[in-house]
Design a protein around this motif. Structure first.
Motif, PDB file in Angstrom:
ATOM      1  N   ILE A 190      -6.504   4.375  -9.733  1.00 42.80           N
ATOM      2  CA  ILE A 190      -5.978   3.545 -10.815  1.00 42.80           C
ATOM      3  C   ILE A 190      -5.111   2.425 -10.266  1.00 42.80           C
ATOM      4  N   LEU A 191      -4.369   2.713  -9.204  1.00 39.43           N
ATOM      5  CA  LEU A 191      -3.501   1.707  -8.604  1.00 39.43           C
ATOM      6  C   LEU A 191      -4.224   0.815  -7.597  1.00 39.43           C
ATOM      7  N   GLY A 192      -5.502   1.102  -7.361  1.00 39.31           N
ATOM      8  CA  GLY A 192      -6.286   0.263  -6.479  1.00 39.31           C
ATOM      9  C   GLY A 192      -5.890   0.341  -5.027  1.00 39.31           C
ATOM     10  N   THR A 221       0.828  -1.202   0.000  1.00 43.20           N
ATOM     11  CA  THR A 221       0.000   0.000   0.000  1.00 43.20           C
ATOM     12  C   THR A 221       0.864   1.255   0.000  1.00 43.20           C
ATOM     13  N   VAL A 222       1.862   1.310   0.857  1.00 43.56           N
ATOM     14  CA  VAL A 222       2.738   2.483   0.938  1.00 43.56           C
ATOM     15  C   VAL A 222       3.504   2.677  -0.365  1.00 43.56           C
ATOM     16  N   LYS A 223       3.967   1.602  -0.961  1.00 50.16           N
ATOM     17  CA  LYS A 223       4.697   1.705  -2.227  1.00 50.16           C
ATOM     18  C   LYS A 223       3.826   2.341  -3.306  1.00 50.16           C
ATOM     19  N   ARG A 224       2.590   1.878  -3.412  1.00 48.20           N
ATOM     20  CA  ARG A 224       1.701   2.416  -4.432  1.00 48.20           C
ATOM     21  C   ARG A 224       1.304   3.853  -4.114  1.00 48.20           C
ATOM     22  N   GLN A 225       1.091   4.153  -2.831  1.00 50.34           N
ATOM     23  CA  GLN A 225       0.775   5.531  -2.461  1.00 50.34           C
ATOM     24  C   GLN A 225       1.912   6.477  -2.821  1.00 50.34           C
ATOM     25  N   GLU A 226       3.151   6.059  -2.572  1.00 50.55           N
ATOM     26  CA  GLU A 226       4.271   6.940  -2.896  1.00 50.55           C
ATOM     27  C   GLU A 226       4.387   7.156  -4.397  1.00 50.55           C
ATOM     28  N   ALA A 227       4.240   6.097  -5.180  1.00 50.22           N
ATOM     29  CA  ALA A 227       4.296   6.249  -6.637  1.00 50.22           C
ATOM     30  C   ALA A 227       3.207   7.193  -7.120  1.00 50.22           C
ATOM     31  N   ALA A 228       1.989   7.035  -6.597  1.00 48.62           N
ATOM     32  CA  ALA A 228       0.891   7.907  -6.989  1.00 48.62           C
ATOM     33  C   ALA A 228       1.157   9.352  -6.591  1.00 48.62           C
ATOM     34  N   ALA A 229       1.743   9.552  -5.407  1.00 46.26           N
ATOM     35  CA  ALA A 229       2.019  10.907  -4.928  1.00 46.26           C
ATOM     36  C   ALA A 229       3.051  11.604  -5.805  1.00 46.26           C
ATOM     37  N   PHE A 230       4.120  10.895  -6.135  1.00 44.96           N
ATOM     38  CA  PHE A 230       5.140  11.475  -7.006  1.00 44.96           C
ATOM     39  C   PHE A 230       4.548  11.830  -8.363  1.00 44.96           C
ATOM     40  N   LEU A 231       3.839  10.897  -8.968  1.00 44.26           N
ATOM     41  CA  LEU A 231       3.301  11.126 -10.312  1.00 44.26           C
ATOM     42  C   LEU A 231       2.232  12.207 -10.302  1.00 44.26           C
TER      43      LEU A 231
END
Length: 381
Positions: A370-372, A218-228
Motif C-alpha cells: 500500500i505504501l509502495g 524507504t526506511v521511513k515507510r518500512q518502519e511505519a508499515a512494520a509498526f502498523l
C-alpha cells in the motif's frame, strides 16, 4: 500485558516480553487493491519543475509519456479517480507490456484494470507501480524536453519525486507529514474500531519524533508499515480497544511493586494498539510519556492519542525478548523479523508459532505494498 483476543485464544504481553494468541486471521489475510485517494485533476510536476506530458497530445495506444515544459494543455492534465490509475486524454498511464525491469518505459494505453496501470502515491512523493515495486523515473536524470519516463528501482532521487494529484507537495498532500496518508491508513484498516483514529495516531507522533522519520524514504515507510502490521495483529485489525476476557482483569496487579495498584486490583487490563497491561507497564509508560497512567489507566481506552502513544512507547523503547528495539530493528535494516522477536519472540520465534509469525508478515507485506515500498529482507524470526 495479558489479554485474550477472541474466543478461547489468549495472549500474554509483559514489559520485556509478549505472548500473542490468535487474532482474527481473516482480517489480516485479505488483500486490498492499492488505490490512491481521489483528487482533482492537475499537472504532475517533477525534475526541473517540468510536467509529465503525453507526447504530441496523442491519445493513441503506446504514445510515449515524457517530461516537458508545463504548458497547461490537456496532454499534461492527469486525474487520480481513486481506482489506482492515473489518467490523461481518457487513457491510463501504463507500464509497457506490463514489464517490471528497470528501464521499462511508460506510455498511454486504454484503461484495462491491469497491474501495469496501478500506481500508489505515498507521502514520500514517489509514484510507485506496486507490481514492479518500482518508481516513476526520468530517464538518465535528464530534464530536457522530451525525455522519456520509465520505471526504475526507487532511489529517493530528484528524478523520482513528483507533485501529483493525490500526492501533493512535500508531504504528499498529508498535512501531518506522516509517511502514511489518511487514505492509506483507511485502506489498511477498513473495518477498524472508530476509536483508533488517524488523527490520534498523528498527534502521538510528537512523543517519538524519530519514529518513521529516520533514514531514507524507504526506511521511513518500512518502519511505519512494520509498526502498523504488528499492532494490526495485536488488535485483530484495530478492532479491539480493550481486553475481551474480563475474567482476566484482576490478574494484572503486581502487589510486589512499591507503588501497588492505586487504580484498583482489576484496573490494569490490556488496552490500546499494543494492549498495554500490568501495573508496572502502566507506570513505566506513564512516566515516559508524562501521563499519570498508574492512577488513571482508563486514559488508554478513552483518549485515542494516549492509546497510540503507549504503542509507540513500547515500539521505540523496549527490547522485549530481542536484543534491540523495534525502531532500531527497522532503522538499522535488521529486518521485520526482529520486530516480531522484540514483541513476542519468546513464544513465536525459532519455530514456536509459525502461523502467528506468518500473520504478522502477511500484514507487513500488504502494508508495504500500500505504501509502495519493498518489504526488505529478514522477514521471519
Amino acid at each position: 500485558m495479558d489479554r485474550p483476543t477472541t474466543g478461547p485464544h489468549r495472549r500474554r504481553f509483559q514489559l520485556g516480553r509478549a505472548t500473542i494468541g490468535a487474532v482474527i486471521a481473516a482480517l489480516l489475510t485479505a488483500f486490498f487493491t492499492v488505490t490512491p485517494a481521489h483528487a482533482a485533476d492537475g499537472q504532475i510536476t517533477g525534475l526541473a519543475g517540468k510536467c509529465v506530458d503525453v507526447a504530441a497530445a496523442n491519445s493513441a495506444n503506446g504514445t510515449p509519456v515524457q517530461l516537458y515544459d508545463c504548458n497547461g494543455t490537456n496532454a499534461q492534465r492527469w486525474s487520480n479517480p481513486g481506482d489506482g490509475t492515473l489518467r490523461a486524454l481518457g487513457k491510463c498511464l501504463d507500464v509497457a507490456s506490463g514489464g517490471t525491469a528497470d528501464g521499462t518505459p511508460v506510455q498511454l494505453w486504454d484503461c484495462n484494470g491491469s497491474a501495469a496501470q496501478q500506481w500508489a502515491l505515498p507521502a514520500a512523493r514517489d509514484i510507485v507501480n506496486p507490481q514492479a515495486n518500482k518508481c516513476l523515473d526520468v530517464t538518465g536524470n535528464n530534464s530536457a524536453n522530451g525525455t522519456r519516463l520509465q520505471i526504475w528501482t526507487c532511489s529517493g532521487g530528484a528524478n523520482q519525486k513528483w507533485s501529483s494529484p493525490g500526492a501533493g507537495g512535500g508531504t504528499g498532500g498529508n498535512p501531518s507529514g506522516f509517511v502514511v496518508s489518511e487514505a492509506q491508513f483507511n485502506q489498511m484498516f477498513p473495518g477498524r474500531n472508530g476509536f483508533y483514529t488517524y488523527n490520534g495516531l498523528t498527534q502521538a507522533l510528537s512523543s517519538y519524533p524519530a519514529f518513521a522519520n529516520s533514514g531514507s524514504d524507504t526506511v521511513k515507510r518500512q518502519e511505519a508499515a512494520a509498526f502498523l502490521a504488528n499492532v494490526s495483529h495485536e488488535t485483530g485489525g484495530l478492532v479491539y480497544v480493550v481486553e475481551q476476557n474480563t475474567a482476566n482483569y484482576p490478574h494484572y496487579c503486581d502487589w510486589g511493586q512499591p507503588y501497588g495498584c492505586p487504580a484498583g486490583q482489576a484496573a490494569y487490563y490490556g488496552r490500546g494498539p499494543i494492549q498495554l497491561s500490568w501495573n508496572f507497564n502502566y507506570k513505566a509508560a506513564g512516566d515516559a510519556l508524562g501521563i499519570d497512567l498508574l492512577n488513571n489507566p482508563w486514559l488508554v481506552q478513552n483518549d485515542s492519542a494516549v492509546a497510540w502513544r503507549t504503542g509507540l512507547w513500547y515500539w521505540n523503547t523496549s527490547t522485549g525478548a530481542g536484543s534491540m528495539t523495534s525502531h532500531n530493528a527497522m532503522v538499522n535494516q535488521a529486518g521485520f523479523g526482529q520486530t516480531i522477536r522484540t514483541i513476542n519472540g519468546s513464544l513465536e520465534c525459532d519455530g514456536r508459532n509459525p502461523s502467528q509469525v506468518q500473520s504478522r508478515v502477511d500484514a507487513y507485506q500488504r502494508f508495504t505494498s500500500i505504501l509502495g515500498v519493498s518489504p526488505g529482507g529478514n522477514l521471519y524470526c
